[in-house]
Design an enzyme around this catalytic site. Structure first.
Site, mmCIF file in Angstrom:
data_model
loop_
_atom_site.group_PDB
_atom_site.id
_atom_site.type_symbol
_atom_site.label_atom_id
_atom_site.label_comp_id
_atom_site.label_asym_id
_atom_site.label_seq_id
_atom_site.Cartn_x
_atom_site.Cartn_y
_atom_site.Cartn_z
ATOM 1 N N SER A 143 0.933 -1.213 0.046
ATOM 2 C CA SER A 143 -0.028 -0.024 -0.101
ATOM 3 C C SER A 143 0.759 1.151 -0.115
ATOM 4 O O SER A 143 2.162 1.246 0.501
ATOM 5 C CB SER A 143 -0.955 -0.033 1.273
ATOM 6 O OG SER A 143 -1.485 1.271 1.483
ATOM 7 N N TYR A 157 -2.278 -0.556 10.282
ATOM 8 C CA TYR A 157 -2.379 -1.106 8.790
ATOM 9 C C TYR A 157 -1.007 -0.500 8.058
ATOM 10 O O TYR A 157 -0.771 -1.197 7.348
ATOM 11 C CB TYR A 157 -3.613 -0.210 8.170
ATOM 12 C CG TYR A 157 -3.750 -0.511 6.777
ATOM 13 C CD1 TYR A 157 -4.450 -1.575 6.344
ATOM 14 C CD2 TYR A 157 -3.465 0.401 5.911
ATOM 15 C CE1 TYR A 157 -4.630 -2.104 5.070
ATOM 16 C CE2 TYR A 157 -3.516 0.058 4.392
ATOM 17 C CZ TYR A 157 -4.062 -1.081 4.090
ATOM 18 O OH TYR A 157 -4.335 -1.398 2.832
#
Length: 252
Positions: A143, A157
């Protein structure tokens, strides 16, 4: 390069990016092996893909990527069912989280176990297969948040995805002179159920079609590292990695 990869395993394939990647590769005539926790949804996707692309094979298995033994077993079964694996896309992930120290360690630990430890389990299983056959393509879906620790509920995350990106970098270096390729993808905001729940800014969010088109293109080229989609996310990637914290704090 990508044309060599005829047998592709994708985890987290019951929705979002994984499901759409499966559709794209199936439309290219590739055989696909699809894993997710929701096997009923996978079976629906399988039936749709076979109806649209009758010449391909689609294998499905229920899989919880936090169960290492299950990952190894399922990857082996799918390899045998398709007669080999040319590419494994490590895509399964969680987006939930809470501010650290707020009493919701359960959410953060689940995200860490799925996104990093689960990714490591998948990578172990994939590379065991690739090393034995002396070829393959490992794709890690990280990501853009891997570039910079994000505050508040996204802290774990972003940390988990940074771990995935570092793993991809390490393996790409290690395997550079072999016939095993490694690609790390760093998507920005792409419209999926996960991004909607995460509250990603709509003005910054690419459509699912745009996002997956860029992902599949980078995968087929076997690019070592790709922030995407488009120039906007490549620029944000550079900014987050190289600008001073005093400036990047405003971006996160």
């Amino acid at each position: 390069m990508g044309q060599r990869r005829q047998k592709i395993l994708i985890t987290g394939a019951s929705s979002g990016l994984g499901e759409e990647m499966a559709r794209r590769f199936a439309a290219m005539g590739r055989d696909v092996a699809l894993c997710a926790r929701r096997v009923d949804r996978l079976e629906t996707v399988r039936d749709e893909l076979l109806a649209q692309n009758p010449g391909i094979r689609v294998a499905v298995r229920a899989l919880d990527v936090t169960d290492h033994d299950a990952v190894v077993t399922v990857f082996g079964e799918l390899r045998d069912e398709l007669g080999g694996l040319d590419r494994v896309v490590v895509n399964a992930g969680l987006g939930k989280g809470a501010k650290i120290g707020s009493g919701r360690a359960d959410a953060n630990l689940a995200t860490a176990r799925t996104n990093f430890v689960g990714a490591l389990s998948q990578t172990e299983a994939a590379l065991e297969i690739f090393r034995a056959q002396k070829h393959g393509h490992l794709v890690l879906v990280s990501s853009i948040s891997a570039d910079r620790g994000l505050p508040g509920p996204k802290a774990v995350y972003s940390a988990s995805k940074a771990g995935v990106a570092a793993l991809g970098e390490a393996l790409a270096t290690e395997l550079a002179r072999t016939d095993i390729a490694v690609t790390t993808l760093l998507p920005g905001f792409i419209a999926t159920d996960m991004s909607a729940k995460a509250g990603d800014a709509s003005s910054m969010t690419a459509t699912l079609d745009e996002g997956v088109t860029a992902m599949v293109d980078a995968i087929e080229k076997e690019t070592r590292r790709a922030a995407l989609p488009g120039l906007k996310w490549r620029s944000i990637d550079v900014a987050l990695r190289f600008l001073p914290n005093a400036l990047t704090d405003r971006l996160v």
